[in-house]
Write a protein that holds these residues in place. Structure first.
Motif, mmCIF file in Angstrom:
data_model
loop_
_atom_site.group_PDB
_atom_site.id
_atom_site.type_symbol
_atom_site.label_atom_id
_atom_site.label_comp_id
_atom_site.label_asym_id
_atom_site.label_seq_id
_atom_site.Cartn_x
_atom_site.Cartn_y
_atom_site.Cartn_z
ATOM 1 N N GLY A 1 1.331 -1.355 -0.060
ATOM 2 C CA GLY A 1 0.341 0.343 -0.352
ATOM 3 C C GLY A 1 0.206 1.262 0.147
ATOM 4 O O GLY A 1 0.497 2.163 0.635
ATOM 5 N N PHE A 2 1.790 1.265 -0.585
ATOM 6 C CA PHE A 2 3.223 2.477 -0.119
ATOM 7 C C PHE A 2 2.387 3.585 -0.959
ATOM 8 O O PHE A 2 2.574 4.647 -0.571
ATOM 9 N N TRP A 3 1.958 3.586 -2.286
ATOM 10 C CA TRP A 3 1.548 4.337 -2.918
ATOM 11 C C TRP A 3 -0.079 4.297 -2.519
ATOM 12 O O TRP A 3 -0.488 3.871 -3.187
ATOM 13 N N TYR A 4 0.006 4.810 -0.891
ATOM 14 C CA TYR A 4 -1.564 4.865 -0.842
ATOM 15 C C TYR A 4 -2.851 5.558 -1.188
ATOM 16 O O TYR A 4 -3.841 5.752 -0.703
ATOM 17 N N THR A 5 -2.189 6.225 -2.138
ATOM 18 C CA THR A 5 -3.591 7.525 -2.440
ATOM 19 C C THR A 5 -4.711 7.040 -3.659
ATOM 20 O O THR A 5 -4.917 7.784 -3.684
ATOM 21 N N ASN A 6 -4.238 5.620 -4.364
ATOM 22 C CA ASN A 6 -4.948 4.764 -4.780
ATOM 23 C C ASN A 6 -5.864 3.727 -4.375
ATOM 24 O O ASN A 6 -4.631 3.244 -3.089
ATOM 25 N N PRO A 7 -7.463 3.552 -3.895
ATOM 26 C CA PRO A 7 -7.720 3.031 -3.354
ATOM 27 C C PRO A 7 -7.351 1.766 -3.296
ATOM 28 O O PRO A 7 -7.271 0.850 -2.246
ATOM 29 N N GLU A 8 -7.251 1.268 -4.347
ATOM 30 C CA GLU A 8 -6.596 -0.091 -5.159
ATOM 31 C C GLU A 8 -5.512 -0.708 -4.111
ATOM 32 O O GLU A 8 -5.291 -1.845 -3.939
ATOM 33 N N ASN A 9 -4.499 0.365 -4.397
ATOM 34 C CA ASN A 9 -3.374 -0.661 -3.607
ATOM 35 C C ASN A 9 -3.012 -0.597 -1.962
ATOM 36 O O ASN A 9 -3.273 -1.595 -1.814
ATOM 37 N N GLY A 10 -4.717 0.594 -1.427
ATOM 38 C CA GLY A 10 -5.367 0.137 -0.244
ATOM 39 C C GLY A 10 -5.734 -1.495 -0.030
ATOM 40 O O GLY A 10 -5.408 -2.189 1.177
ATOM 41 N N TYR A 11 -6.873 -2.038 -1.160
ATOM 42 C CA TYR A 11 -7.073 -3.389 -0.588
ATOM 43 C C TYR A 11 -6.665 -4.253 -0.870
ATOM 44 O O TYR A 11 -6.523 -4.808 -0.174
ATOM 45 N N ALA A 12 -5.422 -3.807 -1.656
ATOM 46 C CA ALA A 12 -4.532 -5.074 -2.304
ATOM 47 C C ALA A 12 -3.957 -5.034 -0.897
ATOM 48 O O ALA A 12 -3.356 -6.372 -0.418
ATOM 49 N N ALA A 13 -3.832 -4.466 -0.249
ATOM 50 C CA ALA A 13 -2.403 -4.399 0.839
ATOM 51 C C ALA A 13 -3.181 -4.953 1.893
ATOM 52 O O ALA A 13 -2.398 -6.193 2.831
ATOM 53 N N ARG A 14 -4.595 -4.644 1.963
ATOM 54 C CA ARG A 14 -4.793 -5.363 3.281
ATOM 55 C C ARG A 14 -5.240 -7.238 2.649
ATOM 56 O O ARG A 14 -4.908 -7.590 3.924
ATOM 57 N N LYS A 15 -5.564 -6.856 1.485
ATOM 58 C CA LYS A 15 -5.906 -7.966 1.543
ATOM 59 C C LYS A 15 -5.024 -9.180 1.958
ATOM 60 O O LYS A 15 -4.960 -9.934 2.537
ATOM 61 N N ALA A 16 -3.645 -8.606 0.790
ATOM 62 C CA ALA A 16 -2.746 -9.654 1.372
ATOM 63 C C ALA A 16 -2.479 -10.202 3.058
ATOM 64 O O ALA A 16 -1.992 -10.829 3.856
ATOM 65 N N PHE A 17 -2.670 -8.473 3.782
ATOM 66 C CA PHE A 17 -2.625 -8.611 5.265
ATOM 67 C C PHE A 17 -3.295 -10.047 6.224
ATOM 68 O O PHE A 17 -3.387 -10.428 6.586
ATOM 69 N N VAL A 18 -5.019 -9.837 5.229
ATOM 70 C CA VAL A 18 -6.307 -10.619 6.121
ATOM 71 C C VAL A 18 -5.173 -11.841 5.312
ATOM 72 O O VAL A 18 -5.431 -12.573 6.773
#
Lengths: 102, 615
Positions: free
Chosen positions: B156-173
Motif C-alpha cells: 500500500g505504499f502508493w496509498y492515494t490509490n484506494p485499490e492499492n490499499g485494498y490489495a495491501a489489506r487483502k495480503a494482510f488478512v
C-alpha cells in the motif's frame, strides 16, 4: 399519693405527637409547621419523663433537658430560616418552596 | 567475529530508525546512502561471518544477545542461531536485498515518499533477518509478523490509490489466516514439549513422538498453514498477484526473493516435525504440485507483466514445496536461492521496462523494445532462461534436483514428477510468451525513453545476471542441517534427463511459434467459445477470488449487514430502557413539597412499626 399510671402519660404523649404530626402535614404556614414540630418534640419529651418516673431513673429527665435545649436551638435556627424565606419570597407558604423537584 | 552476528539486523534497524525519526526531512542522497548503505553493511558483515563460520567447520553457532522475556518456563531471547540453512538465507537476504536497495535508489528517485520507502525496506530486512536467525520460534514469529507488516506497508505504499490499499489489506488478512494457524501450532508445541527453542523442540519431538502420531500431524499441519499463507500456496495464494500493486523493487525483494520464501524456510527449519508426520509431508508435496500447475496455467493468460511474474513466483515456490514434500530439503533451499537470483533479476528488469514505458504494465501494449532497452533485454533473457531451467543456468540445477528427488519417492513419486515436468513445460511457455511479446514484434505506441537509471540501476542487474547464470554451481553447506550426505547421485536413465531438458524447451518452442514467428495464431485459437471461457477461468486465477468471495466475504458482509445495529447490544439496550423507565417513575415522587416528604416518612414509619408489632 396516687401516682398517675404510665399508660395515661404515654397515651397523652401519643395524642400530642399525633396532633403535632397532623399540624406538620396539614399546615401551610411555615411558622405553624415549626410550632407543630415543637409539640411533637415535647410529646416525645413527655414520654421520656413518664418512663423515667415509672422506672425511677434519672436518664429520662436528663434526656428531656437535652431535648429542651435542642428544641430551643432548633427554633432559633428555624425562625432565622423563616425570616430569610419571607425576605426572599414575601410569603411563608410552604408549598411555594417546591423548587427542588425531580 | 562470529559474535558480531547481532550486527546484522541492527544495521537495518538503525537505518529504519534514522529514516523514520527524520520523517523525510533528510536530503534524498543521504536517505539513499542510509537506506542502501545499512543493508550493504549488513551484507559485508554477513560475508565475513559466513567465511569465518565455514572456516571454523562448526555445525552451528549460537549467540545469545539478551533475554527478551522470561515467564515461567518460557524463555525467549534475542539469541541468534547460525547454521548452513540460516547462513544461506542470511546471505540471500542481505546480498540480494542490498542489490535491490541499490536499484531502488534509482527506481524511486522521483517519488515523494523516497525516505519512507527506504525506512520500510530497512525494517523489512531487519525483520527478515530476525526471522531466519532466531533460535527460538518466538523470535522467528516476531520476524514473521514484522515482514508481514512491512509487506502490508509496502504494497500500500502508493496509498492515494484506494485499490492499492485494498490489495495491501487483502495480503494482510489472507496471510493472517495462516499466521493464526501457525500461532496455534506454536502454542500446541509449547504446551506439549515445554520449550520453543527450535533445536530443543526438534530433539524433544524426535524423542517423544512416534512417527505419524496425532500430535505430530496436528502441529505440522498448523505450521504448514502458516507456511502456505506466507508463501502464497494453495489455498491461501490469492493475495500474491494483488500484492504487485506495490513498487517493483518491493515485488522483487519481498514478493519474490525473500518474504514469500519464508514459508519454505519455516518448513525446512522444522523438517523433523514433518518427517514425523509423513501424511502431512506428502500433503506439502501435493500442495506444491497443484499450486505450481495452477499458477502456470494462470500465468499463461495474464497480460500484466508483474502479475505474470507473480504467478511464476507462486509456481516456483510450488516447486520448493514439492521438494519439501518429497524430503529433498537441500534441493528446496537450493531452488530458493537460485530463484531469488533470477526472479529478482526478472522483477528488476521488468521495473526498468515499466519505468521507461511510462508505467505501462500491459505486455500487449509493449513490444519491440529490445533495441532501446538492451540491459533489460539481456537481463530478461538470462532471467527467463534460468527460470525455465535452460541447461546449465542456475534454475536448471535446482529444478533438476527437485524433479529427480520427486521421481525417487515411492508411490506417488512418478505422478509428482510428471506434474513437475508439465509445470516446467508451462514455465517455458509463459516465460517466453512474456519475453517475445515485450521485446519483439511491433512497437505498440509507447515510445520508450532512454533506458532509465544510472549505474545504481544497471549494476545490480549485471550482478544478478551473473548470479542467475552461475548460482547453480554454488554448493550450499546444508548437509549438517538436514543430515544429508554430500552431493546425491541420482541414478536415472538418459531418457528421464532428456525429458526434463526437453519439456521447457518445448514450451519455449511453442511460445516461439505463437508469439515470435506467428506460425500459429493465438486469435484463431481463442476463437472457439471453449477456449474463451477457459481463458477467462484461468485469467481469474481459477476463480479462486470469486470462490472466496462467495465462501467468506459475502457471508461476512451479509452478517455485518443484518447485524448493523448490533444484536448483542440489544440486550444491553434493554437494561438501559428499564432503568430509564424506573427513573421516570421514581422522579414523580420527588415533588419538592416538603409536607409530602414528611407524610411519606410518617407513613413509612407507621408501616414499619405495624409490621414490627404484628410479626
Amino acid at each position: 399519693m396516687e401516682s398517675i399510671p404510665i399508660e395515661h402519660g404515654l397515651i397523652l404523649a401519643g395524642i400530642l405527637f399525633t396532633l403535632g404530626l397532623i399540624g406538620v402535614l396539614t399546615r401551610r404556614n411555615i411558622v405553624f409547621v415549626l410550632m407543630s414540630l415543637e409539640i411533637m418534640l415535647n410529646a416525645s419529651g413527655l414520654a421520656f419523663i413518664v418512663a423515667s418516673a415509672r422506672w425511677g431513673h434519672a436518664e429520662g429527665q436528663v434526656m428531656f433537658l437535652m431535648i429542651l435545649t435542642l428544641a430551643a436551638a432548633e427554633v432559633a435556627v428555624g425562625l432565622g430560616l423563616i425570616i430569610q424565606v419571607y425576605r426572599r419570597y414575601q410569603t411563608v407558604d410552604i408549598n411555594v418552596l417546591s423548587e427542588m423537584k425531580g | 567475529m562470529l559474535d558480531l552476528i547481532w550486527l546484522l539486523p541492527t544495521f537495518s534497524l538503525l537505518g529504519f530508525l534514522s529514516l523514520v525519526l527524520t520523517a523525510g526531512t533528510l536530503p534524498k542522497r543521504i536517505a539513499a546512502i542510509i537506506g542502501a548503505g545499512s543493508v550493504g553493511l549488513s551484507f559485508a558483515v554477513a560475508v565475513i561471518i559466513a567465511i569465518q563460520f565455514l572456516g571454523s567447520g562448526e555445525e552451528y553457532f549460537v549467540k545469545e544477545v539478551w533475554t527478551w522475556m522470561s515467564v515461567g518456563s518460557l524463555n525467549a531471547g534475542f539469541s541468534f542461531y547460525l547454521d548452513g540453512l540460516s547462513l544461506t538465507m542470511m546471505l540471500v537476504i542481505t546480498g540480494i536485498g542490498f542489490l535491490i536497495h541499490l536499484y531502488a535508489t534509482g527506481y524511486m528517485d522521483d517519488d515523494p515518499g523516497f525516505s519512507r520507502f527506504f525506512a520500510y525496506m530497512n525494517l523489512f530486512v531487519a525483520a527478515m533477518l530476525m526471522l531466519v536467525l532466531g533460535d527460538n520460534l518466538i523470535l522467528l514469529y516476531l520476524g514473521w509478523e514484522g515482514v508481514g507488516l512491512c509487506s502490508y506497508l509496502l504494497i500500500g505504499f502508493w496509498y492515494t490509490n484506494p485499490e492499492n490499499g485494498y490489495a495491501a489489506r487483502k495480503a494482510f488478512v489472507v496471510t493472517r489466516v495462516g499466521d493464526t494457524s501457525m500461532a496455534i501450532g506454536l502454542f500446541l508445541l509449547f504446551a506439549q514439549l515445554g520449550t520453543l527453542n527450535i533445536q530443543d523442540l526438534m530433539y524433544a519431538a524426535e524423542t517423544q513422538w512416534a512417527v505419524g502420531s496425532g500430535l505430530a500431524v496436528a502441529v505440522s499441519l498448523l505450521i504448514l498453514g502458516g507456511a502456505v499463507g506466507k508463501s502464497a500456496q494453495l489455498p491461501l495464494q490469492t493475495w500474491l498477484p494483488d500484492a504487485m500493486a506495490g513498487p517493483t523493487p518491493i515485488s522483487a525483494l519481498i514478493h519474490a526473493a525473500t518474504m514469500v520464501t519464508a514459508g519454505v524456510y519455516l518448513v525446512a527449519r522444522t523438517h523433523i516435525l514433518f518427517e514425523l508426520a509423513p501424511t502431512v509431508q506428502l500433503l506439502v508435496a501435493w500442495i506444491g504440485l497443484i499450486t505450481l500447475l495452477m499458477a502456470g496455467f494462470t500465468a499463461l493468460t495474464q497480460s500484466d507483466i508483474k502479475r505474470i511474474l507473480a504467478y511464476s513466483t507462486m509456481s516456483q515456490i510450488g516447486y520448493m514445496f514439492l521438494a519439501l514434500g518429497v524430503g529433498a530439503w537441500s534441493a528446496s533451499v537450493f531452488h530458493l536461492m537460485t530463484h531469488a537470483f533470477f526472479k529478482a533479476l526478472l522483477f528488476l528488469a521488468s521495473g526498468t521496462v515499466i519505468l521507461s514505458l511510462h508505467h505501462e504494465q500491459n505486455i500487449f501494449k509493449m513490444g519491440g523494445v529490445r533495441k532501446q532497452l538492451p540491459v533489460s533485454f539481456w537481463s530478461f533473457l538470462i532471467g527467463s532462461l534460468a527460470l525455465t531451467a535452460f541447461p546449465f543456468t542456475s534454475g536448471y540445477f535446482s529444478k533438476d534436483e527437485i524433479l529427480l528427488a520427486a521421481l525417487e519417492l515411492d508411490g506417488p513419486g512418478l505422478w509428482l514428477w510428471m506434474g513437475g515436468v508439465l509445470g516446467a513445460f508451462f514455465t517455458g511457455l509463459y516465460t517466453f510468451r512474456l519475453f517475445f511479446v515485450v521485446f519483439f514484434g511491433d512497437n505498440k505506441g509507447h515510445e520508450p525513453t532512454q533506458e532509465v537509471g544510472g549505474w545504481n540501476m544497471s549494476w545490480p542487474l549485471f550482478v544478478l545476471m551473473v548470479g542467475a547464470l552461475l548460482a547453480g554451481f554454488i554448493g550450499l553447506p546444508l548437509d549438517a542441517v538436514f543430515g544429508g550426505h554430500g552431493e546425491e547421485e541420482h541414478d536415472v536413465s538418459a531418457l528421464i534427463h532428456g525429458i526434463m531438458i526437453a519439456a521447457p524447451l518445448l514450451g519455449i518452442g511453442i511460445a516461439y511459434l505463437f508469439y515470435y514467428s506467428k506460425t500459429f495464431s493465438v486469435d484463431k485459437l481463442m476463437a472457439s467459445p471453449l477456449a474463451k471461457s477457459l481463458h477467462k477461468f484461468w485469467f481469474s486465477g481459477w476463480g479462486m477470488d470469486a470462490l472466496y468471495n462467495w465462501l467468506f466475504v459475502y457471508p461476512f458482509l451479509w452478517l455485518a449487514r443484518i447485524n448493523k445495529d448490533d444484536l448483542v447490544d440489544k440486550l444491553y439496550a434493554f437494561v438501559v430502557v428499564l432503568s430509564r423507565a424506573a427513573h421516570a417513575m421514581i422522579v414523580k415522587t420527588q415533588t419538592g413539597y416538603l409536607r409530602w416528604y414528611a407524610l411519606s416518612v410518617a407513613t413509612g414509619l407507621v408501616l414499619i412499626l405495624t409490621l414490627g408489632v404484628l410479626l
